[in-house]
Design an enzyme around this catalytic site. Structure first.
Site, PDB file in Angstrom:
ATOM      1  CG  ASN A 188      -2.195  -0.606   0.830  1.00  8.18           C
ATOM      2  OD1 ASN A 188      -2.294  -1.339  -0.225  1.00  8.18           O
ATOM      3  ND2 ASN A 188      -3.296  -0.963   1.675  1.00  8.18           N
TER       4      ASN A 188
ATOM      5  CB  ALA B 106      -1.425  13.775 -12.405  1.00  9.01           C
TER       6      ALA B 106
ATOM      7  CB  CYS C 177      -7.375   0.318   1.955  1.00  7.77           C
ATOM      8  SG  CYS C 177      -8.513  -0.767   2.423  1.00  7.77           S
TER       9      CYS C 177
ATOM     10  NE  ARG D 290     -14.422   2.319   4.239  1.00  3.29           N
ATOM     11  CZ  ARG D 290     -14.168   0.949   4.291  1.00  3.29           C
ATOM     12  NH1 ARG D 290     -13.812   0.680   5.667  1.00  3.29           N
ATOM     13  NH2 ARG D 290     -14.074   0.321   3.518  1.00  3.29           N
TER      14      ARG D 290
HETATM   15  P1  NAD Z   1     -15.769  -2.608   6.651  1.00  2.00           P
HETATM   16  O1  NAD Z   1     -15.875  -1.589   7.796  1.00  2.00           O
HETATM   17  O2  NAD Z   1     -16.499  -2.475   5.364  1.00  2.00           O
HETATM   18  O3  NAD Z   1     -16.075  -4.009   7.352  1.00  2.00           O
HETATM   19  C1  NAD Z   1     -15.807  -4.582   8.765  1.00  2.00           C
HETATM   20  C2  NAD Z   1     -16.934  -5.349   9.256  1.00  2.00           C
HETATM   21  O4  NAD Z   1     -16.492  -5.984  10.522  1.00  2.00           O
HETATM   22  C3  NAD Z   1     -18.158  -4.490   9.534  1.00  2.00           C
HETATM   23  O5  NAD Z   1     -19.387  -5.081   8.805  1.00  2.00           O
HETATM   24  C4  NAD Z   1     -18.326  -4.703  10.949  1.00  2.00           C
HETATM   25  O6  NAD Z   1     -19.665  -4.695  11.603  1.00  2.00           O
HETATM   26  C5  NAD Z   1     -17.689  -5.844  11.198  1.00  2.00           C
HETATM   27  N1  NAD Z   1     -17.202  -6.183  12.797  1.00  2.00           N
HETATM   28  C6  NAD Z   1     -16.567  -5.304  13.525  1.00  2.00           C
HETATM   29  N2  NAD Z   1     -16.346  -6.208  14.598  1.00  2.00           N
HETATM   30  C7  NAD Z   1     -16.847  -7.523  14.756  1.00  2.00           C
HETATM   31  C8  NAD Z   1     -16.833  -8.397  15.406  1.00  2.00           C
HETATM   32  N3  NAD Z   1     -16.388  -8.402  16.507  1.00  2.00           N
HETATM   33  N4  NAD Z   1     -17.214  -9.690  15.177  1.00  2.00           N
HETATM   34  C9  NAD Z   1     -18.040  -9.633  13.760  1.00  2.00           C
HETATM   35  N5  NAD Z   1     -17.989  -8.649  13.010  1.00  2.00           N
HETATM   36  C10 NAD Z   1     -17.407  -7.348  13.164  1.00  2.00           C
HETATM   37  O7  NAD Z   1     -14.051  -2.742   6.466  1.00  2.00           O
HETATM   38  P2  NAD Z   1     -13.389  -3.453   5.210  1.00  2.00           P
HETATM   39  O8  NAD Z   1     -13.566  -2.515   4.228  1.00  2.00           O
HETATM   40  O9  NAD Z   1     -14.108  -4.867   4.864  1.00  2.00           O
HETATM   41  O10 NAD Z   1     -12.070  -3.771   5.904  1.00  2.00           O
HETATM   42  C11 NAD Z   1     -11.712  -4.861   6.626  1.00  2.00           C
HETATM   43  C12 NAD Z   1     -10.058  -4.900   6.875  1.00  2.00           C
HETATM   44  O11 NAD Z   1      -9.491  -5.502   5.456  1.00  2.00           O
HETATM   45  C13 NAD Z   1      -9.534  -3.754   7.333  1.00  2.00           C
HETATM   46  O12 NAD Z   1      -8.415  -4.052   7.991  1.00  2.00           O
HETATM   47  C14 NAD Z   1      -8.997  -3.455   5.921  1.00  2.00           C
HETATM   48  O13 NAD Z   1      -7.912  -2.588   5.927  1.00  2.00           O
HETATM   49  C15 NAD Z   1      -8.498  -4.715   5.210  1.00  2.00           C
HETATM   50  N6  NAD Z   1      -8.826  -4.541   3.778  1.00  2.00           N
HETATM   51  C16 NAD Z   1      -9.630  -3.852   3.141  1.00  2.00           C
HETATM   52  C17 NAD Z   1      -9.748  -3.810   1.674  1.00  2.00           C
HETATM   53  C18 NAD Z   1     -11.005  -3.174   0.978  1.00  2.00           C
HETATM   54  O14 NAD Z   1     -10.746  -2.890  -0.432  1.00  2.00           O
HETATM   55  N7  NAD Z   1     -12.019  -2.776   1.657  1.00  2.00           N
HETATM   56  C19 NAD Z   1      -8.768  -4.363   1.008  1.00  2.00           C
HETATM   57  C20 NAD Z   1      -7.704  -5.173   1.740  1.00  2.00           C
HETATM   58  C21 NAD Z   1      -7.876  -5.197   3.116  1.00  2.00           C
END
Ligand code: NAD
Length: 437
Positions: free
Chosen positions: A212, A256, A264, A334
């Site tokens: 990233n 650009a 992220c 976001r």
């Molecule tokens: P998001 O906020 O869309 O989803 C997270 C989900 O987890 C939410 O629905 C929330 O309700 C749930 N949650 C939180 N605590 C919980 C628990 N204790 N039990 C069950 N569910 C719970 O976030 P995201 O974009 O899906 O990202 C998740 C992770 O993946 C992050 O660390 C992010 O950096 C990483 N990531 C995201 C992407 C992307 O493109 N969105 C790509 C690669 C990595």
């Protein structure tokens, strides 16, 4: 295999559906009852191309269910942790409390031989800490850190056939039992030649942070060149084309514009700097501070350019912003540069109307003070300036003549450098791109 996927957001919902598509029996678990209800009804709770179709396809097989209760993970042998790791309020560091809470609530349901697979993006050192926690409760369970590289907008494809898999296991041991288990989970993509690299925990965590950081740096590099091009009267789009032909540099991520955003890149580079500081390696990443600063400057620059284009007056000007999502083919707002620019313009007295094909509901929750208009023509009507800030196809293919008939003043700022300046100028528009004379 019987799998649980904990956290069904942008990453987890796609992961759960994709694992079912690969033939596994999957339960997706999320605390958010509304999300679980939507997913159970076969509807994606957010916009991601192909996800609705995939959910319907796999749910009809009976291999995919959703639940709010962690007890649904009981009796399953592979548990993917996909919860969020947002930026801590008022700090650069990542908030890993959701990951900690998810693992803690999973512990009572772990059986000997189970594999917990971390997919969330976490600060280096998290996996080793969680592995100790798991070992205390269930010494015969294993933890793998398997960072996720999917791109929103291409998430289904990226999950079903990724560029590579990275498995972080203790000591980077290729023979570790959990490696075989994860190979079985991913048997289909592995059979088509997807590379799989086994590393120790710290390296696996750092692969994600450094990937990233590299992407963010590439974007900020070209945006820095855009600043110099603006000062020198040069054209950054031609410059990018020319340097991109060098295969050591490559053309991708050299567009650009108003910079990167989303859930992220911004928070991940900040969390990386914070973690490096804790480890005493902060000097190594001071350049990321500059990467972040260049990126944020693009937003201010866009506001300045809009003011210039509107004869140095924003007060009372009707500005139409095309795009609210942080990138096209997503409804994710976001840290969206488009919305941040729209909000700054509004604060400076402009009357801002934002349109977007998918993300207006999310945008309105974040910035309720802006005007939102789903219909593109209505949004354009009477505008004193139009800003293209998220490059959805429908904005790229706008007709300059038809659009001109709708607006009050034919002023266009192309925040993503995706329109053809000659075409728009020939139709009577004052066109400004980013980093172009
Ligand atoms: P998001 O906020 O869309 O989803 C997270 C989900 O987890 C939410 O629905 C929330 O309700 C749930 N949650 C939180 N605590 C919980 C628990 N204790 N039990 C069950 N569910 C719970 O976030 P995201 O974009 O899906 O990202 C998740 C992770 O993946 C992050 O660390 C992010 O950096 C990483 N990531 C995201 C992407 C992307 O493109 N969105 C790509 C690669 C990595």
């Amino acid at each position: 295999m019987r799998i649980s996927v904990i956290g069904c957001g942008y990453l987890g919902a796609v992961h759960a559906a994709s694992m079912a598509k690969l033939g596994h029996d999957v339960v997706g678990i999320d605390l958010d009852a509304k999300k679980v209800a939507a997913l159970s009804a076969g509807t994606a709770p957010f916009f991601e191309p192909g996800l609705d179709e995939l959910l319907n396809e796999v749910q009809s097989t009976g291999r995919l269910t959703f639940a709010t209760d962690m007890a649904a993970a009981a009796g399953r042998s592979v548990h993917f942790v996909c919860v969020g790791t947002p930026q801590k309020k008022g700090e650069n560091a990542a908030d890993v409390s959701y990951v900690d809470a998810a693992v803690a609530s999973l512990l009572p349901f772990l059986n000997p031989g189970d594999v917990v697979v971390g997919k969330s993006t976490v600060p280096v050192g998290t996996a080793a800490r969680l592995a100790n926690l798991i070992a205390e409760q269930q010494p015969d369970a294993n933890l793998v850190w398997n960072p996720e590289f999917l791109r929103e907008g291409h998430a289904v494809q990226d999950t079903l056939s990724p560029d590579r898999f990275v498995y972080g296991v203790p000591g980077g041991d290729e023979e570790h039992a959990a490696v075989g288990v994860l190979d079985e989970v991913y048997a289909t993509p592995l059979s088509t030649g997807t590379r799989r690299l086994v590393a120790d925990y710290a390296t696996a965590e750092l692969v994600k942070a450094s990937a990233n950081s590299f992407l963010a740096t590439k974007i900020s590099f070209i945006n820095a060149m855009a600043e110099v091009c603006e000062a020198a009267g040069a054209d950054v789009t031609v410059l990018a084309e020319a340097i991109g032909l060098d295969e050591r540099i490559g053309r991708k991520f050299l567009n650009a514009g108003i910079g990167f955003g989303g859930g992220c890149l911004p928070k991940d580079i900040r969390a990386f700097m914070a973690r490096a500081g804790e480890l005493g390696a902060d000097q190594a990443l001071t350049f990321l501070r500059e990467v972040d600063a260049i990126n944020m400057r693009r937003r201010t620059r866009m506001v300045e350019l809009t003011r210039e284009l509107c004869d140095d007056r924003l007060m009372g000007r009707h500005i139409t912003v095309l795009g609210a999502a942080f990138k096209p083919n997503s409804d994710d707002v976001r840290d969206s540069p488009a919305l941040s620019i729209a909000a700054q313009l509004q604060l400076q007295g402009a009357v801002v109307t934002v349109t977007d094909p998918q993300s207006l509901a999310n945008a309105a929750r974040r910035f309720p003070e802006l005007n939102y208009e789903p219909d593109l023509d209505t949004a354009l009507r009477g505008a004193d300036a139009v800003l293209l800030l998220t490059e959805w196809d429908q904005y790229r293919s706008l007709d300059p003549h038809e659009t001109r008939a709708l607006v009050r003043e034919a002023r266009l700022l192309d925040g993503r450098n995706v329109l053809e300046p000659q075409k728009w100028r020939a139709a009577g528009w004052t066109y400004r791109g980013m980093g172009r004379a």
